[in-house]
Design a protein around this motif. Structure first.
Motif, PDB file in Angstrom:
ATOM      1  N   GLU A  42       0.833  -1.197   0.000  1.00  0.00           N
ATOM      2  CA  GLU A  42       0.000   0.000   0.000  1.00  0.00           C
ATOM      3  C   GLU A  42       0.875   1.257   0.000  1.00  0.00           C
ATOM      4  O   GLU A  42       0.574   2.235  -0.697  1.00  0.00           O
ATOM      5  CB  GLU A  42      -0.925  -0.008   1.216  1.00  0.00           C
TER       6      GLU A  42
ATOM      7  N   TYR B  26       2.166   1.796  -3.409  1.00  0.00           N
ATOM      8  CA  TYR B  26       1.151   2.406  -4.278  1.00  0.00           C
ATOM      9  C   TYR B  26       1.313   3.931  -4.255  1.00  0.00           C
ATOM     10  O   TYR B  26       1.300   4.585  -5.306  1.00  0.00           O
ATOM     11  CB  TYR B  26      -0.248   2.009  -3.803  1.00  0.00           C
ATOM     12  N   TYR B  27       1.485   4.499  -3.068  1.00  0.00           N
ATOM     13  CA  TYR B  27       1.665   5.947  -2.967  1.00  0.00           C
ATOM     14  C   TYR B  27       3.005   6.385  -3.558  1.00  0.00           C
ATOM     15  O   TYR B  27       3.111   7.487  -4.101  1.00  0.00           O
ATOM     16  CB  TYR B  27       1.545   6.382  -1.508  1.00  0.00           C
TER      17      TYR B  27
ATOM     18  N   LYS C  31       2.344   6.653  -7.238  1.00  0.00           N
ATOM     19  CA  LYS C  31       1.561   7.855  -7.529  1.00  0.00           C
ATOM     20  C   LYS C  31       2.413   9.120  -7.414  1.00  0.00           C
ATOM     21  O   LYS C  31       2.349  10.003  -8.273  1.00  0.00           O
ATOM     22  CB  LYS C  31       0.363   7.939  -6.576  1.00  0.00           C
TER      23      LYS C  31
ATOM     24  N   MET D 249       0.874   2.975 -13.895  1.00  0.00           N
ATOM     25  CA  MET D 249       0.369   1.772 -13.249  1.00  0.00           C
ATOM     26  C   MET D 249      -0.101   0.796 -14.332  1.00  0.00           C
ATOM     27  O   MET D 249      -1.108   1.026 -14.999  1.00  0.00           O
ATOM     28  CB  MET D 249      -0.786   2.115 -12.313  1.00  0.00           C
TER      29      MET D 249
ATOM     30  N   ALA E 265      -0.277  -3.465 -10.760  1.00  0.00           N
ATOM     31  CA  ALA E 265      -1.562  -3.577 -10.072  1.00  0.00           C
ATOM     32  C   ALA E 265      -1.710  -4.941  -9.403  1.00  0.00           C
ATOM     33  O   ALA E 265      -2.213  -5.049  -8.279  1.00  0.00           O
ATOM     34  CB  ALA E 265      -2.704  -3.342 -11.065  1.00  0.00           C
TER      35      ALA E 265
ATOM     36  N   VAL F 253       0.504  -4.906  -6.215  1.00  0.00           N
ATOM     37  CA  VAL F 253      -0.075  -4.100  -5.137  1.00  0.00           C
ATOM     38  C   VAL F 253      -1.262  -4.824  -4.507  1.00  0.00           C
ATOM     39  O   VAL F 253      -1.373  -4.922  -3.271  1.00  0.00           O
ATOM     40  CB  VAL F 253      -0.504  -2.708  -5.662  1.00  0.00           C
TER      41      VAL F 253
ATOM     42  N   ILE G 173      -7.887   1.602  -2.899  1.00  0.00           N
ATOM     43  CA  ILE G 173      -6.713   1.216  -3.686  1.00  0.00           C
ATOM     44  C   ILE G 173      -6.953  -0.138  -4.352  1.00  0.00           C
ATOM     45  O   ILE G 173      -6.647  -0.324  -5.537  1.00  0.00           O
ATOM     46  CB  ILE G 173      -5.464   1.156  -2.784  1.00  0.00           C
TER      47      ILE G 173
ATOM     48  N   MET H  84      -6.878  -1.024  -8.302  1.00  0.00           N
ATOM     49  CA  MET H  84      -5.992  -2.038  -8.883  1.00  0.00           C
ATOM     50  C   MET H  84      -6.773  -3.011  -9.766  1.00  0.00           C
ATOM     51  O   MET H  84      -6.292  -3.440 -10.820  1.00  0.00           O
ATOM     52  CB  MET H  84      -5.261  -2.802  -7.778  1.00  0.00           C
TER      53      MET H  84
END
Length: 268
Positions: free
Chosen positions: A135, A138-139, A142, A148, A153, A156, A179, A183
């Protein structure tokens, strides 16, 4: 999270000529998936960038990208940058001596969602409120405007699902669900993730589950259930399980007794 930390980490990654990605011993889905998405952050065919894990990875080679990069031993520790993922503390890398005595100029980035135990990294990215290290990554994706794709995906979502017990653990937040939904929209393959994680138990793992259930006792006076697992009950080949995973099953017991797991296997 402070996006400047993500930017700084990305710059260090791009500047390094060789990178070692480390996750913890007995790696779970979060540690493995977090490592597998890392090569997207650099031109990985051009960099010496193995992954290291003390235990054998039990996932099929076609499940996540770059699983073939996992090694159970290192010939040397001559890397510009070491990235420790989901380790909890430096001891669980099983490279404590090498990391703490690294040469000048050799850098370590720690990315983790566990509470801090000790300082050892040159750059620490930690969020104990996150449900999984995946998680946090993921940030990272971004913040650094990384595209992505389906493979990212899938990594994650695998990390999130395995570390939240398929969204049943209290660590699951609204952000975690959002999230996961994103994904899926980006192409993550939910049936494949379920098939290769929750439904892909080894014979040794199923025997350990059976032993946990066989040893289960319920204390009605104080309303808790407990079981005991020795080191022999959790041999090294049961790398996909940790005692905390059994809590999910025991929470399904009637009258909701509090589950307690006692393990005789250090670090698990």
């Amino acid at each position: 999270m402070d996006n400047s930390l993500f930017t700084k980490a990305y710059n260090l990654i791009k500047a390094a000529d060789s990178i070692l990605v480390v996750t913890h011993d007995n790696p779970d889905g979060d540690g493995i998936a977090s490592a597998c998405l890392m090569p997207k952050f650099w031109n990985w065919p051009e960099k010496n960038s193995p992954f290291t894990a003390i235990n054998q990875i039990n996932y099929p080679s076609n499940f996540l990208p770059h699983l073939e990069k996992f090694k159970t031993g290192l010939a040397d520790f001559n890397y510009d940058l070491v990235i420790a993922l989901d380790c909890g503390h430096v001891e669980r890398t099983k490279l404590e001596k090498e990391i703490l005595n690294r040469r000048p100029g050799q850098l370590v980035i720690e990315i983790d969602h566990h509470p801090k135990v000790k300082d050892y990294a040159d750059l620490e990215i930690r969020d104990s409120a996150a449900a999984a290290t995946a998680e946090i990554l993921y940030y990272f994706i971004k913040a650094n405007k990384i595209t992505m794709n389906k493979n990212l995906a899938n990594c994650v979502l695998t990390g999130i699902m395995t570390d939240t017990g398929n969204f049943l653990y209290p660590s699951t937040s609204p952000q975690t669900i959002n999230i996961a939904s994103e994904m899926l929209a980006k192409g993550a393959r939910l049936p494949q993730i379920m098939e290769n994680t929750w439904r892909n138990k080894s014979v040794a793992s199923m025997k350990a589950w059976g032993k946990a259930m066989s040893n289960l006792e319920i204390n009605k006076k104080y309303n808790f259930a407990f079981t005991v697992l020795t080191a022999a009950d959790l041999p090294p080949e049961v790398s996909e399980e940790r005692p905390g995973r059994y809590v999910r099953l025991f929470k399904q017991l009637g009258q909701s007794p509090r589950p307690v797991i006692a393990s005789g296997n250090p670090g698990r």
